[in-house]
Design a protein around this motif. Sequence first.
Motif, mmCIF file in Angstrom:
data_model
loop_
_atom_site.group_PDB
_atom_site.id
_atom_site.type_symbol
_atom_site.label_atom_id
_atom_site.label_comp_id
_atom_site.label_asym_id
_atom_site.label_seq_id
_atom_site.Cartn_x
_atom_site.Cartn_y
_atom_site.Cartn_z
ATOM 1 N N GLU A 1 88.254 39.689 30.267
ATOM 2 C CA GLU A 1 86.963 39.820 30.955
ATOM 3 C C GLU A 1 86.077 38.613 30.669
ATOM 4 N N ALA A 2 86.099 38.143 29.419
ATOM 5 C CA ALA A 2 85.289 36.978 29.070
ATOM 6 C C ALA A 2 85.791 35.729 29.786
ATOM 7 N N GLN A 3 87.083 35.544 29.873
ATOM 8 C CA GLN A 3 87.646 34.389 30.563
ATOM 9 C C GLN A 3 87.314 34.416 32.062
ATOM 10 N N GLN A 4 87.337 35.595 32.629
ATOM 11 C CA GLN A 4 86.980 35.724 34.047
ATOM 12 C C GLN A 4 85.512 35.358 34.271
ATOM 13 N N LYS A 5 84.646 35.888 33.398
ATOM 14 C CA LYS A 5 83.207 35.633 33.548
ATOM 15 C C LYS A 5 82.868 34.165 33.361
ATOM 16 N N VAL A 6 83.426 33.554 32.325
ATOM 17 C CA VAL A 6 83.036 32.191 31.965
ATOM 18 C C VAL A 6 83.714 31.146 32.842
ATOM 19 N N PHE A 7 84.977 31.363 33.149
ATOM 20 C CA PHE A 7 85.727 30.334 33.861
ATOM 21 C C PHE A 7 85.925 30.674 35.351
ATOM 22 N N ALA A 8 86.525 31.815 35.653
ATOM 23 C CA ALA A 8 86.858 32.128 37.041
ATOM 24 C C ALA A 8 85.618 32.214 37.932
ATOM 25 N N LEU A 9 84.590 32.924 37.472
ATOM 26 C CA LEU A 9 83.409 33.100 38.327
ATOM 27 C C LEU A 9 82.697 31.780 38.580
ATOM 28 N N ASN A 10 82.717 30.892 37.614
ATOM 29 C CA ASN A 10 82.106 29.580 37.836
ATOM 30 C C ASN A 10 82.956 28.700 38.751
ATOM 31 N N GLU A 11 84.241 28.965 38.814
ATOM 32 C CA GLU A 11 85.080 28.273 39.792
ATOM 33 C C GLU A 11 84.804 28.804 41.196
ATOM 34 N N PHE A 12 84.674 30.113 41.312
ATOM 35 C CA PHE A 12 84.376 30.689 42.625
ATOM 36 C C PHE A 12 83.031 30.213 43.170
ATOM 37 N N SER A 13 82.087 29.949 42.275
ATOM 38 C CA SER A 13 80.764 29.512 42.726
ATOM 39 C C SER A 13 80.726 28.031 43.075
ATOM 40 N N GLY A 14 81.731 27.279 42.614
ATOM 41 C CA GLY A 14 81.751 25.842 42.860
ATOM 42 C C GLY A 14 81.185 25.008 41.724
ATOM 43 N N ARG A 15 80.685 25.660 40.677
ATOM 44 C CA ARG A 15 80.196 24.895 39.516
ATOM 45 C C ARG A 15 81.342 24.156 38.840
ATOM 46 N N SER B 1 89.514 35.185 16.549
ATOM 47 C CA SER B 1 88.192 35.808 16.672
ATOM 48 C C SER B 1 87.304 35.163 17.730
ATOM 49 N N ASP B 2 87.776 34.105 18.382
ATOM 50 C CA ASP B 2 86.949 33.453 19.393
ATOM 51 C C ASP B 2 86.762 34.394 20.588
ATOM 52 N N PRO B 3 85.541 34.615 21.044
ATOM 53 C CA PRO B 3 85.298 35.555 22.156
ATOM 54 C C PRO B 3 85.952 35.134 23.473
ATOM 55 N N LEU B 4 86.308 33.853 23.611
ATOM 56 C CA LEU B 4 86.955 33.409 24.843
ATOM 57 C C LEU B 4 88.472 33.543 24.782
ATOM 58 N N GLY B 5 88.994 34.098 23.676
ATOM 59 C CA GLY B 5 90.425 34.304 23.556
ATOM 60 C C GLY B 5 90.992 33.557 22.370
ATOM 61 N N PRO B 6 92.213 33.881 21.974
ATOM 62 C CA PRO B 6 92.845 33.160 20.864
ATOM 63 C C PRO B 6 92.775 31.658 21.093
ATOM 64 N N ARG B 7 92.243 30.945 20.097
ATOM 65 C CA ARG B 7 91.933 29.522 20.267
ATOM 66 C C ARG B 7 93.012 28.661 19.614
ATOM 67 N N TYR B 8 93.515 27.714 20.391
ATOM 68 C CA TYR B 8 94.595 26.834 19.949
ATOM 69 C C TYR B 8 94.180 25.368 20.102
ATOM 70 N N ARG B 9 94.946 24.507 19.476
ATOM 71 C CA ARG B 9 94.816 23.060 19.675
ATOM 72 C C ARG B 9 96.091 22.556 20.359
ATOM 73 N N LEU B 10 95.927 21.839 21.460
ATOM 74 C CA LEU B 10 97.061 21.376 22.235
ATOM 75 C C LEU B 10 97.233 19.870 22.090
ATOM 76 N N LYS B 11 98.493 19.451 22.045
ATOM 77 C CA LYS B 11 98.827 18.031 22.056
ATOM 78 C C LYS B 11 100.019 17.815 22.981
ATOM 79 N N GLY B 12 99.857 16.860 23.901
ATOM 80 C CA GLY B 12 100.934 16.562 24.840
ATOM 81 C C GLY B 12 100.404 15.805 26.034
ATOM 82 N N ASN B 13 101.281 15.537 26.971
ATOM 83 C CA ASN B 13 100.934 14.757 28.160
ATOM 84 C C ASN B 13 101.338 15.521 29.412
ATOM 85 N N LYS B 14 100.483 15.508 30.411
ATOM 86 C CA LYS B 14 100.771 16.161 31.678
ATOM 87 C C LYS B 14 100.655 15.139 32.820
#
Length: 620
Positions: free
Chosen positions: A138-152, A184-197
């Motif tokens: 729910e937090a990921q939807q509110k913070v990320f998805a809804l702001n994508e739908f709005s165009g922010r 414990s991060d409210p936005l979900g389990p928090r990781y550190r990523l390393k790599g190339n895309k």
Amino acid sequence: MSYRPTVEFLLYQWLDAQKLPGRERFADHSRDTFDAVLDTCERIAREKYAPFNRTVDTQEPQFDGEKVILPQCTYDAQKAYAASGMLSAAQDYDIGGMQLPYTVEAAANSFFGLASISMGSGLLTVGNANLLMVHGTEAQQKVFALNEFSGRFSGTMCLSEPQAGSSLSDVATRAVPDGAGFESDPLGPRYRLKGNKMWISAGEHELTENIIHLVLAKIPGPDGKLVPGTRGISLFIVPKKLVDTEGNLTGVRNDVALAGLNHKLGWRGTTNTLLNFGEGKYPVDGEAGAVGYLVGQAGKGLHCMFHMMNEARIGIGMAATMLGLAGYYASLDYAKNRPQGRPVQNPKDKDAAAAAVVKDVAQPQVRIIEHADVKRMLLAQKSYGEGALALNLFCARLVDEQATGDSAAADEARLLLEVLTPIAKSWPSEWCLEANSLAIQIHGGYGYTRDFPVEQYWRDNRLNMIHEGTHGIQAMDLLGRKVLMENGRGLQLLAARINGTIERAIQVPALAAHANALGSALQQVGAATKAAWATGQPTDALANAVPYMQAFGHTVLAWVWLDVALATLQADPAQAQTASVGRMGAMRFFFHYELPKIGAWLQVVSSRDPTCATFPEEAF
């Protein structure tokens, strides 16, 4: 030539989209509201996209060391598109959506593809947000998805890597827990990523406040090693800029850096990037490693990502379709206005001039549209483009059926989509590209110059056979998985739909021969499917997967055209309207010139021809 009547016929006369408001989810809508959406998108596309299609092709994205520079028209177009509400068109009212049927949304978005596919609209952003609405918290939807739908915010999908393009099992990007309290991060389990895309569309720009990357990465096991294959792949939200729990920017740049812009043959209005995650250019809290939030369960990342990939594949099919139609309209206009040559005449003395081509040079030149071969090339483009449009809108209609139909209808729609998605992506990518090639041919030498738009349409379209799953991957997916899944039930459902159209068409004298031809084609595809798998060995079956897909796709398109022809005759029994004559002519062209091709394709499939599979490398 106007595109609007074509899309309206398919929506309302063929797919009966005006009946969708009879369903609870769409009850507030009517044909009037659907038409209003089409009007808005057509206007924005005409004013903000079409005039700048050449601009974004010639003014490629540039990186000044700090930010990517794009033409002002791209900012204006993105702002207008976001303001239209189309980013959240299919979403619920309570999150700012319109609860618009996907069928109508797809039709409305097609105007932007026709005007400037290179400039882009919201394909990846919407797909990104839709994925989070299904698999995110729910937090990921509110913070990320809804702001994508709005165009922010805007969104990407980060799958491929420099050493692993389509081979996702070889993904090497790593994700490790970010400290002891990472869960414990409210936005979900928090990781550190390393790599190339690599090959990340819209991976860096300043069009929106933030860019939300969905990144596939592997979490090391207890021994510190990555799990081989796809089982260890997880999915992470990696924002370009870190945000708080309300979606506000914190002022901290995440450790995601642009390593370079890819300089493309076409589709130059959208950035395509190589991104480095966690290289330490933008350390967070003094540490290298891009901050990412786990989506769904660890190890289930590919399952989540396929939600977005399948949407993108249908979107790519529509993009290829609209480029094909854009080239068709341009070459049709050219053919109507370009005088060249004189008509062939029948000789008076048949014996004396049996082999001669007789032309009266004293006669004025005719427009090239009067030549039979130019009509052949125009009819090919029309049959490819309008047929592909019908197929993609039909797939969109299945999405609505899956979401709002009863349980039996929804399950049938699901399986039909599984079988048809590889075709919806691949068939337009191949044959609407051929349409663009024919558009260049009609223009002659002028078509090979930048004085006319058809060369850009071809360049833009050439990408569509590659991204979101290459042509070969789609073919292996179709023959290796989709036609076999659930004991072939999806293929059986499709065959039942095709046979239903055949039964109706065979009662119509003008369509009976075409109905019989389609029935024969369906039998050939069925027999070839069995023959391909007769040994039970994937290496035998999949060696000729692409010819199989070509034949399968042509059979599906012949069915679509026959069904559209039935709707045409029902709407205009006398076939008096010019548009009706055009549709019927395109249908006949497809059956006479295209459907017979399947025999050659299926021959190598049925015989499990080993020529390509066993050809020795050194013989090349």
